[in-house]
Each structure stands twice: as structure tokens, then as C-alpha cells.
Design a protein around this motif. Sequence first.
Motif, PDB file in Angstrom:
ATOM      1  N   ASP A  63      16.311  26.585  17.336  1.00 32.54           N
ATOM      2  CA  ASP A  63      16.829  26.693  18.698  1.00 32.54           C
ATOM      3  C   ASP A  63      16.990  25.331  19.346  1.00 32.54           C
ATOM      4  OD1 ASP A  63      17.389  28.662  20.982  1.00 32.54           O
ATOM      5  OD2 ASP A  63      15.948  27.297  21.905  1.00 32.54           O
ATOM      6  N   SER A  64      16.168  24.348  18.921  1.00 33.03           N
ATOM      7  CA  SER A  64      16.156  23.047  19.584  1.00 33.03           C
ATOM      8  C   SER A  64      17.114  22.045  18.950  1.00 33.03           C
ATOM      9  CB  SER A  64      14.735  22.464  19.568  1.00 33.03           C
ATOM     10  OG  SER A  64      13.833  23.341  20.209  1.00 33.03           O
ATOM     11  N   VAL A  65      17.097  21.959  17.628  1.00 36.42           N
ATOM     12  CA  VAL A  65      17.875  20.894  16.977  1.00 36.42           C
ATOM     13  C   VAL A  65      18.887  21.402  15.965  1.00 36.42           C
ATOM     14  CG1 VAL A  65      16.067  19.185  17.333  1.00 36.42           C
ATOM     15  CG2 VAL A  65      16.072  20.539  15.252  1.00 36.42           C
ATOM     16  N   GLY A  66      18.945  22.693  15.715  1.00 36.85           N
ATOM     17  CA  GLY A  66      19.997  23.219  14.862  1.00 36.85           C
ATOM     18  C   GLY A  66      19.529  23.691  13.508  1.00 36.85           C
ATOM     19  N   LEU A  67      20.463  24.286  12.783  1.00 35.18           N
ATOM     20  CA  LEU A  67      20.173  24.941  11.514  1.00 35.18           C
ATOM     21  C   LEU A  67      19.769  23.958  10.432  1.00 35.18           C
ATOM     22  CD1 LEU A  67      20.158  27.464   9.735  1.00 35.18           C
ATOM     23  CD2 LEU A  67      22.618  27.181   9.409  1.00 35.18           C
ATOM     24  N   ARG A  68      20.427  22.801  10.379  1.00 40.43           N
ATOM     25  CA  ARG A  68      20.140  21.865   9.294  1.00 40.43           C
ATOM     26  C   ARG A  68      18.689  21.415   9.301  1.00 40.43           C
ATOM     27  NH1 ARG A  68      23.399  16.305   7.662  1.00 40.43           N
ATOM     28  NH2 ARG A  68      22.000  15.719   5.978  1.00 40.43           N
ATOM     29  N   CYS A  69      18.194  21.048  10.467  1.00 40.11           N
ATOM     30  CA  CYS A  69      16.801  20.610  10.561  1.00 40.11           C
ATOM     31  C   CYS A  69      15.833  21.759  10.305  1.00 40.11           C
ATOM     32  CB  CYS A  69      16.543  19.994  11.923  1.00 40.11           C
ATOM     33  SG  CYS A  69      14.943  19.196  12.062  1.00 40.11           S
ATOM     34  N   ALA A  70      16.200  22.973  10.734  1.00 38.14           N
ATOM     35  CA  ALA A  70      15.353  24.136  10.487  1.00 38.14           C
ATOM     36  C   ALA A  70      15.192  24.379   8.995  1.00 38.14           C
ATOM     37  CB  ALA A  70      15.951  25.368  11.153  1.00 38.14           C
ATOM     38  N   LEU A  71      16.281  24.226   8.249  1.00 33.91           N
ATOM     39  CA  LEU A  71      16.192  24.357   6.797  1.00 33.91           C
ATOM     40  C   LEU A  71      15.357  23.231   6.213  1.00 33.91           C
ATOM     41  CD1 LEU A  71      19.875  25.353   5.998  1.00 33.91           C
ATOM     42  CD2 LEU A  71      17.872  26.825   5.856  1.00 33.91           C
ATOM     43  N   GLY A  72      15.439  22.051   6.826  1.00 31.69           N
ATOM     44  CA  GLY A  72      14.665  20.924   6.336  1.00 31.69           C
ATOM     45  C   GLY A  72      13.177  21.127   6.451  1.00 31.69           C
ATOM     46  N   VAL A  73      12.724  21.908   7.450  1.00 27.74           N
ATOM     47  CA  VAL A  73      11.296  22.199   7.609  1.00 27.74           C
ATOM     48  C   VAL A  73      10.734  22.837   6.351  1.00 27.74           C
ATOM     49  CG1 VAL A  73       9.634  23.614   8.876  1.00 27.74           C
ATOM     50  CG2 VAL A  73      11.404  22.351  10.107  1.00 27.74           C
ATOM     51  N   TYR A  74      11.549  23.647   5.698  1.00 20.44           N
ATOM     52  CA  TYR A  74      11.089  24.368   4.512  1.00 20.44           C
ATOM     53  C   TYR A  74      11.355  23.602   3.223  1.00 20.44           C
ATOM     54  CZ  TYR A  74      10.114  28.404   7.359  1.00 20.44           C
ATOM     55  OH  TYR A  74       9.589  29.240   8.299  1.00 20.44           O
ATOM     56  N   ALA A  75      11.815  22.363   3.340  1.00 21.70           N
ATOM     57  CA  ALA A  75      12.083  21.582   2.139  1.00 21.70           C
ATOM     58  C   ALA A  75      10.792  21.201   1.420  1.00 21.70           C
ATOM     59  CB  ALA A  75      12.868  20.325   2.489  1.00 21.70           C
ATOM     60  N   VAL A  76       9.653  21.181   2.154  1.00 18.73           N
ATOM     61  CA  VAL A  76       8.385  20.838   1.506  1.00 18.73           C
ATOM     62  C   VAL A  76       7.956  21.932   0.537  1.00 18.73           C
ATOM     63  CG1 VAL A  76       5.955  20.337   1.888  1.00 18.73           C
ATOM     64  CG2 VAL A  76       7.680  19.364   3.417  1.00 18.73           C
ATOM     65  N   PRO A  77       7.863  23.224   0.978  1.00 12.80           N
ATOM     66  CA  PRO A  77       7.489  24.269   0.020  1.00 12.80           C
ATOM     67  C   PRO A  77       8.657  24.752  -0.824  1.00 12.80           C
ATOM     68  CG  PRO A  77       7.754  25.226   2.177  1.00 12.80           C
ATOM     69  CD  PRO A  77       7.943  23.765   2.351  1.00 12.80           C
ATOM     70  N   THR A 106      25.239  30.104  27.259  1.00 14.37           N
ATOM     71  CA  THR A 106      24.343  29.307  28.112  1.00 14.37           C
ATOM     72  C   THR A 106      22.916  29.454  27.610  1.00 14.37           C
ATOM     73  OG1 THR A 106      24.142  31.180  29.645  1.00 14.37           O
ATOM     74  CG2 THR A 106      25.832  29.523  30.133  1.00 14.37           C
ATOM     75  N   SER A 107      22.745  29.275  26.298  1.00 14.10           N
ATOM     76  CA  SER A 107      21.437  29.451  25.680  1.00 14.10           C
ATOM     77  C   SER A 107      20.390  28.571  26.356  1.00 14.10           C
ATOM     78  CB  SER A 107      21.521  29.103  24.191  1.00 14.10           C
ATOM     79  OG  SER A 107      20.267  29.271  23.574  1.00 14.10           O
ATOM     80  N   GLN A 108      19.239  29.176  26.651  1.00 11.97           N
ATOM     81  CA  GLN A 108      18.190  28.505  27.391  1.00 11.97           C
ATOM     82  C   GLN A 108      17.288  27.700  26.454  1.00 11.97           C
ATOM     83  OE1 GLN A 108      18.171  28.738  30.744  1.00 11.97           O
ATOM     84  NE2 GLN A 108      19.994  30.023  30.581  1.00 11.97           N
ATOM     85  N   PRO A 109      16.498  26.754  26.991  1.00 10.00           N
ATOM     86  CA  PRO A 109      15.500  26.060  26.175  1.00 10.00           C
ATOM     87  C   PRO A 109      14.535  27.063  25.542  1.00 10.00           C
ATOM     88  CG  PRO A 109      15.795  24.945  28.273  1.00 10.00           C
ATOM     89  CD  PRO A 109      16.578  26.234  28.353  1.00 10.00           C
ATOM     90  N   PHE A 110      13.843  26.602  24.508  1.00  9.28           N
ATOM     91  CA  PHE A 110      13.044  27.511  23.694  1.00  9.28           C
ATOM     92  C   PHE A 110      11.998  28.261  24.504  1.00  9.28           C
ATOM     93  CE2 PHE A 110       9.377  28.246  20.796  1.00  9.28           C
ATOM     94  CZ  PHE A 110       9.989  29.156  19.952  1.00  9.28           C
ATOM     95  N   LEU A 111      11.191  27.547  25.302  1.00 15.44           N
ATOM     96  CA  LEU A 111      10.132  28.219  26.070  1.00 15.44           C
ATOM     97  C   LEU A 111      10.719  29.171  27.104  1.00 15.44           C
ATOM     98  CD1 LEU A 111       7.564  25.317  26.604  1.00 15.44           C
ATOM     99  CD2 LEU A 111       7.453  27.214  24.975  1.00 15.44           C
ATOM    100  N   GLU A 248      20.500  32.940  19.149  1.00 20.12           N
ATOM    101  CA  GLU A 248      20.338  33.892  18.041  1.00 20.12           C
ATOM    102  C   GLU A 248      19.118  33.581  17.191  1.00 20.12           C
ATOM    103  OE1 GLU A 248      22.996  32.180  18.710  1.00 20.12           O
ATOM    104  OE2 GLU A 248      24.783  33.450  18.848  1.00 20.12           O
ATOM    105  N   GLY A 249      18.844  32.274  16.977  1.00 19.98           N
ATOM    106  CA  GLY A 249      17.697  31.906  16.157  1.00 19.98           C
ATOM    107  C   GLY A 249      16.389  32.376  16.747  1.00 19.98           C
ATOM    108  N   THR A 250      16.266  32.289  18.073  1.00 22.99           N
ATOM    109  CA  THR A 250      15.028  32.709  18.735  1.00 22.99           C
ATOM    110  C   THR A 250      14.870  34.221  18.712  1.00 22.99           C
ATOM    111  OG1 THR A 250      15.189  30.795  20.211  1.00 22.99           O
ATOM    112  CG2 THR A 250      13.700  32.575  20.868  1.00 22.99           C
ATOM    113  N   SER A 251      15.935  34.949  19.068  1.00 26.33           N
ATOM    114  CA  SER A 251      15.837  36.409  19.164  1.00 26.33           C
ATOM    115  C   SER A 251      15.592  37.053  17.803  1.00 26.33           C
ATOM    116  CB  SER A 251      17.106  36.984  19.798  1.00 26.33           C
ATOM    117  OG  SER A 251      18.250  36.630  19.056  1.00 26.33           O
ATOM    118  N   THR A 252      16.238  36.556  16.752  1.00 22.31           N
ATOM    119  CA  THR A 252      16.018  37.128  15.422  1.00 22.31           C
ATOM    120  C   THR A 252      14.742  36.598  14.780  1.00 22.31           C
ATOM    121  OG1 THR A 252      17.439  35.409  14.443  1.00 22.31           O
ATOM    122  CG2 THR A 252      18.473  37.509  15.015  1.00 22.31           C
TER     123      THR A 252
END
Length: 347
Positions: A63-77, A106-111, A248-252
Amino acid sequence: VLLVGVHAYPSLLSTLQLWLTFAPVADKTAAYFHISLEMVNWLSIVYLLISIPFGLVSTWVLDSVGLRCALGVYAVPAVTACALATVGIHEKVPPTPPSASAITSTSQPFLMSLKMLLRNKPYIILAVCFGGGIGTFTCFSALLEQILCEKGYSNEFAGLNGALFTVCGLLGAFLLSLYVDRTRKFIESTKICFCLSALASIVFAVVSSPLHQAITLAITSSLFGFFGFAIYPIAMELAVECSYPVGEGTSTGLIFVASQIEGVILMILLQAFTVRVSEDPSSTCALDQDGALDWTTPVLVLAGLCSAMACFYVIFFHTDYKRLHAETNSGDLVKAEDTATEDVPEA
């Protein structure tokens, strides 16, 4: 459907092939390593537990920085799977908005999005019921062999049932997605399929107790998967529809987290209802030091919970299609602007 799946389950590309590895041979695993079946089942529970914090992190990152970085979080495991996906995605958002609602989003910030979702009654009902449904399917997949071997069925037959459950589920999701894409009957389709999957769970609970019901069990497992998994892509779309303009990332993603929490609770609860069976001539389980487990009561409890969630969802879930309405209004506005431009006389 694939896009929603990547948003909600970025870790599934690598982890789904691991966490159920021992489920089809749980009894033999317990006997070989001289441990209890409860210890084997913790292989599934640990996956669900770890998915909860990582699911929240990936939801925030997405939600904050996009799909690419979200996928990168899981690059470790999951270095290989996520690296391939990360290399192919270069921007936070697509260069061309995929829909009219994306233009005016008008997607809101994560919190802020979290607060909006927690105050959204239709979304809460969807998250609890659909999350419980995913938790039910998780338990069914993880415990199927243990349920059937005590009744005299082989591991090969349990594996076949699991395969039918999954393959028919994929087929059901594909067909229902095509239907809903043409008719826009999100709510009606999910309510009907939820009820039919609950009915299939009841039938399975009934026919799994008597012996020599192989064909009926195979058909029931197929129907359970067909109607149960069919709900998944539609419910994810409904999560976006009833929570718009939340991202969409937050709701799903939160539904995914809710499903893992409910899955852990169900796994622990069902094991608490099992009964030890030291001697059973019909059992094909590879007995550990404490004997096999009778899953008759847990299966009935699982069917009852699935039915209760289906009834609750049918009665209480109602929502407007907020994103579709936004797209319709945006489309009308664009047409009006184009018409006004055409009506302006040339100088």
C-alpha cells in the motif's frame, strides 16, 4: 484473478509447495520420526502463524511503496520466485490506469485505510466469513489423510481426494469468474457457492464415518473444492468493491491475514476434539506410540462451523458496489467532457 492473487498472496508462489508436504503422509511421518501427529500438524500451523506478521508487513509495503517492493520483502525466504517477479515490474503503478476508478482513486494512507476497514461493517463480515472459509479449506487439506486413514482408506486415496479438491476448486474458480465478469452478480454468486460448499462439508462429515464409501467421498471432495474455491476470486473482488477507495492491497491483504488467524484457531480447536484409538482393525494409519486419532467429532465440528459461517454471510452481508459505481460515474464524466469539447466551435 491472477492480479488479485499476487496482491493478496505474494508469498504463496514458494510456500504453498512446502507447508502441505507432509499432510498426505502425516501418519507415516509421525511413525518414522517417533513423534505425535500433533507435532506433524504444527508444520501447517507454523506456516499459518508466520504468514500473519509477514502478511501485515507485505500489505503495508504494497500500500505504501508498490508491488515491486512488496515482492522484494519475500525475496529472503523465496529468492528465486520473487526475484523473477521483481525484475519484471519496474513501476509502482501501471503507466496507463487499468480502469476509470483507478484514475480517480483517492486511496488513503495505510493506517487510515485500516481505520476505514475496521469501521466498515460489510467488510468485517466478509473478512470473518470468507477468512473462516479459507481456514476451513486449510484444515481440510492438512488433515484429510489423518481423517481418512483411520477409516481404512489408503494414503494414495487421501492424496487423490486432495488432488480432486484442489483441481476441481481451480476449475470452479475459473468458471465462476467468467460468469461474474459478465453478469456482475458478485453477492448472489458467493452466497450460493458458500451454501453449496457448506452442504458438501456436511455430506463429507456424514459419509466419512461409514466404511467403503470411496466413490462418494471422492465426489464430495470434488464438490467441496469446486464450490469452495470458486468463492475466492469473487470474494477478493467484493473486498475491493465494499471498501473502495481503500487500496486493493490493504483490503485483500487483511482478509488473507484474517484467514491465517482463523486457520490457526481451527487447527488447534479440531485437534482438541480428537479421540485416541489404540486398536482399530479397519485403520490403515501407521500408528505412532500413542495410537491413531479418530476425527469423527472434529469433522462434524468443521462442517457445523462452515454451515454457520455460510448462514451468517447469507443473512448479514450486503454492500454497494462502490468501485463499479465510481467507474460508471467517471465514465459518464469523461463522456460529458468529450461531448462538450466536440460542441465547442473552432476559431
